[in-house]
Enzyme design. Structure first.
Site, PDB file in Angstrom:
ATOM      1  N   GLU A 124      48.738 104.052  44.010  1.00  0.00           N
ATOM      2  CA  GLU A 124      50.053 104.312  43.419  1.00  0.00           C
ATOM      3  C   GLU A 124      50.560 103.129  42.608  1.00  0.00           C
ATOM      4  OE1 GLU A 124      52.665 105.635  46.555  1.00  0.00           O
ATOM      5  OE2 GLU A 124      51.818 107.654  46.504  1.00  0.00           O
ATOM      6  N   GLU A 269      47.479 112.297  49.403  1.00  0.00           N
ATOM      7  CA  GLU A 269      48.466 112.171  50.474  1.00  0.00           C
ATOM      8  C   GLU A 269      49.424 113.351  50.392  1.00  0.00           C
ATOM      9  OE1 GLU A 269      50.530 108.411  50.535  1.00  0.00           O
ATOM     10  OE2 GLU A 269      48.763 107.317  49.835  1.00  0.00           O
TER      11      GLU A 269
END
Length: 492
Positions: A124, A269
């Site tokens: 990320e 995720e």
């Protein structure tokens, strides 16, 4: 993230490549195994728990040697990670990448029989909160790691990827079909996607409907769940009943309009926390995760990708040392508590038809707790600094409005803070010596859903995690401690 922050290229060859990657990678459901915990369960215990629950894939945020050794010949497929703070070094020279591959891939695959399938290069790193810190190093690091994997003769087995947050996407209308990569990183994203595609690697993306709800008080709550029927989105005739489908298909549209419509996608995720916020609770987590698993087990995808998804639930076990800068909920994403006990019933596959299976043979410290003494006064001048110290050095994220311990009175809040510090300090007598305020008791002070924990035994007080962990790292900001302290001491 906004409402959704979060076809095919012609040719038989391209279609076959997509199909090959799909068959290669999907299998059963995966989970994220984060290691930012003060008292982690032994790796062998967690591996057995994964097997007992029929989990077939596991994803990490680093490459811990002790954990990888425990995965030897386990039958579990593995995605190892490279922390963001290593990207600069790996981007600088291919030799650095070769050293990393030799240490963290080659040795474990050849000597230990670990079934490593993917390397996650960063995590990320294009979040707007990083202010562009990794824009210049991500692609060179990705290229060098790929070159090192090829040189090591592992490219047929191990694919490189980058787990990205859904905020790399944007849509001027909030409709999935108008989605594209974020304008400020559009060129870089296309370079990365092309590189991944040319190396038959997947696009990995993380989706968090909970965060959409957390960030936007006007977000329609039911739209975050898979059993929603009250809120829908009509995208030019395609009706979306939940934000996950809409977010996922926004990515599909972004890939398609840029010439990569057949690229394989991994959901890196997805999950829901159980504490630390008014919407983070066991009921909502069970509703969300079981809703996702029902679709996953049925092989149901999204309108744009109706087939089987490839996904990793976030996460396996709570992590009491994660940064709470994004929110107090960050330490409560696990389907299992810190000690490997299930939080709620969820069916992950055929081997756990009766619900989650707890970790076996977990050993605890003595059944004793540190609480506020009945003779101590709430007006004592040492209360505030003592509670502030305890919460800054332990975990008080279950306290506050809307949390599992939100109904405690002031004395209960103070006791919870003291006990959290006492347990994380391995029940040292010195950890329950807040001046004229604390006492050790053998009576469990837990009330209703509010658990006063007893810490598990570990072989060493040193942490298993090295210099990495899941999602976002950092210490507890002083402003958050002050805010929590204010709530604790104002409780009736």
């Amino acid at each position: 993230m906004g409402l959704f922050k979060f076809i095919a290229r012609s040719g038989l060859c391209v279609a076959l490549l997509f199909l090959a990657e799909l068959v290669r990678s999907v299998g059963g459901i995966g989970v994220n195994w984060g290691t930012q915990a003060t008292h982690p369960l032994p790796p062998a215990t967690v591996v057995r728990m994964l097997q007992d629950n029929g989990i077939q894939k596991v994803k990490f945020f680093d490459a811990n040697s002790s954990i990888l050794s425990a995965l030897s010949k386990s039958g579990l497929q593995v995605m190892v990670g490279i922390p963001n703070d290593m990207l600069s070094a790996l981007a600088s020279t291919v030799e650095a990448a070769e050293d990393w591959v030799a240490k963290n891939l080659s040795s474990h695959i050849s000597s230990n029989g670990v079934d490593i399938r993917y390397v996650a290069v960063g995590n990320e790193q294009f979040l707007s909160t990083y202010n562009g810190s990794y824009l210049k190093t991500t692609l060179p690091a990705l290229q060098n790691v790929q070159a090192a994997v090829v040189k090591a003769g592992l490219s047929a087995q191990v694919k490189v990827t980058i787990p990205l947050n859904a905020d790399v996407l944007e849509s001027s209308t909030n409709l999935p079909s108008d989605g594209d990569f974020r304008s400020d990183i559009h060129g870089l994203m296309l370079e990365i996607v092309k590189f991944l595609y040319n190396n038959e690697s997947p696009f990995t993306i993380n989706f968090y409907p909970f965060i959409s709800l957390y960030n936007d008080p006007n977000f329609p709550m039911d739209f975050a769940f898979f059993d929603n029927s009250s809120s829908t989105l009509n995208d030019k005739g395609t009706v979306y009943t939940n934000v996950f489908d809409a977010s996922h298909d926004m990515l599909v549209w972004a890939l398609q309009k840029n010439g990569f419509g057949n690229m394989s996608i991994i959901v890196g995720e997805i999950g829901w926390p159980t504490d630390g916020d008014m919407n983070a609770n066991v009921k909502n987590a069970q509703r969300f995760n079981q809703g996702f698993m029902a679709r996953y087990s049925a092989g149901k995808g999204t309108p744009m990708r109706p087939g089987q998804l490839d996904a990793y639930l976030f996460s396996l076990i709570d992590e009491d040392e994660k940064s709470i800068q994004p929110g107090n909920f960050e330490r409560h994403w696990g389907m299992f508590y810190y000690d490997g006990q299930p939080k709620y019933e969820i069916h992950l596959g055929s081997t756990n038809s009766n619900g989650l299976v707890a970790a076996r043979d977990v050993k605890y410290l003595a059944k004793k707790w540190c609480v506020m003494s009945q003779s101590a006064s709430l007006q004592d001048s040492q209360v505030a600094p003592s509670v502030g110290y305890a919460c800054a050095h332990a975990d008080c994220t279950s306290l506050g409005y809307g949390t599992s311990c939100g109904n405690l009175d002031a004395r209960g809040n103070i006791s919870y803070a003291f006990n959290s510090y006492y347990q994380q300090s391995n029940q040292l007598d010195s950890a329950c010596q807040f001046p004229n305020l604390s006492v050790i008791t053998g009576s469990d002070p837990s009330v209703g859903d509010c658990r006063f924990i007893v810490m598990i035994q570990t072989q060493s007080s040193s942490r298993l995690v090295g210099n990495a962990g899941s999602r976002r790292r950092g210490i507890v900001p002083a402003v958050l401690v002050s805010s929590l302290l204010y709530m604790i001491l104002r409780m009736p």
